[in-house]
Design an enzyme around this catalytic site. Sequence first.
Site, PDB file in Angstrom:
ATOM      1  N   HIS A  62       9.392   0.738  -7.832  1.00 41.52           N
ATOM      2  CA  HIS A  62       9.763   1.535  -6.654  1.00 41.52           C
ATOM      3  C   HIS A  62       8.752   2.654  -6.414  1.00 41.52           C
ATOM      4  CE1 HIS A  62      13.580  -0.441  -6.243  1.00 41.52           C
ATOM      5  NE2 HIS A  62      14.127   0.091  -7.311  1.00 41.52           N
ATOM      6  N   ARG A 102      11.709  -1.637   4.847  1.00 42.44           N
ATOM      7  CA  ARG A 102      12.939  -1.932   5.593  1.00 42.44           C
ATOM      8  C   ARG A 102      13.156  -0.765   6.548  1.00 42.44           C
ATOM      9  NH1 ARG A 102      18.864  -2.649   2.625  1.00 42.44           N
ATOM     10  NH2 ARG A 102      19.961  -3.686   4.351  1.00 42.44           N
TER      11      ARG A 102
END
Length: 313
Positions: free
Chosen positions: A128, A150
Site C-alpha cells: 500500500h 479507484r
Amino acid sequence: MAQKGLTEFLNKTLAEGEKIAPAERLFLYNGGLYPAMVCRPETLKILDTFEARSDDVVLVGYPKTGTNWVGQILTELATASGKYGEEEWKQKQQKEQELKLFPYLEFGDPDKFERMKKLPSRRIIKTHLAPQKIPKSILQKKAKILVLFRNPKDTAVSYFHFAKGMKLRPSEETWNEFFPDYISGKVPYGLYVDHIIEWNKYLDDKNIMFITYEEIKENGTLALKQIAEFFDFSVSEQEIQSIMEKTSFQAMKEKSPETHGVMGKSLFRKGIVGDWKNVFSESQNEEMDQKFEENAARTKLGMMLKYEEYCKG
C-alpha cells in the site's frame, strides 16, 4: 493446506491485534500513520534492505482500492500462464506459509525480508506504500509494477467500513467521524490524493502500468488481457474467462472465510462502483471535490481516473 495455513495465520494476527489498546492501534513512523495490528516500526525501518528481483510481479494500491481482488487476479494469471505446474504452485504456496509471510511487503516482522529470499521466482508482491516509500531496489531492478487506483469517494466509503470492522480506530464509530480524518490524511497511508500526485511522476516509466478499479469492473476481459501482456503471462482466451469467474466479487466473497478467515467479512463488502452516493452528504461531496480539484485534477493521472464520471452526480 497452504491456504488453511494463511487463514489461521491471519485469524491469529487479528486476535492478537484486538488486544492492542485502542490508543495504540495506529502508530506514527517517518511522518506516516500505520496500523499496529500488521505493521511494526522495526520492519519499516529496514524496508530498504528488501532485495527485489527483476522478474518480481509488484502490485501497488492505496488501501481499499481493490488490491486483494487484483492480487488474486495476478495469482490466477501466474498459475494459468504455465510458469508454474500445478504441483509447483502448491509447493510455492506451501513455502509462503512455512515462511510465515504476510501478503503485503510492509506487514510483519523485520526478519521477513531474509525469509523472502527463499521464495521461488516469480514472486507476487503487494504493497500500500506511496512511491517515495517503496524499497529502492524495486525501481532499480526495473521490476514491473501494476499501480491500481479507484475513485476517491468509493475508496473513502470502503475504507470507513474496513477501518470500523477491523477496529483500526475505535473512536471512529460513524462515517461523519471518519470522513474528516480521511480528507485530511489522518488515516494509515496518508492522504489519497498525495498518492495520485506522487505516482503521476512515473507515468512515462515503461515498467509501470496504471489501471483503475472501474476499468476492470467495466471490461474485465480487456483489463486481464492487458495485465497478462504487461507481465508476460501467456494465457488463452478460455483461461481469461475462467479467471474472470474465479475472481468475481461474489466468488471471492463466498470463499473469503477460507481465504482470509474472520478478516474476510471486512475485506469483501459490496465491491460496486458508486456506493458513495448512499453515504456522502452534500457538504462532504463539495469538500472532496475541492480537495481533488486543488491537488490532483490537473495531473495526467488525475484525468485518467475520470473523476467527473465516477464522483459527480
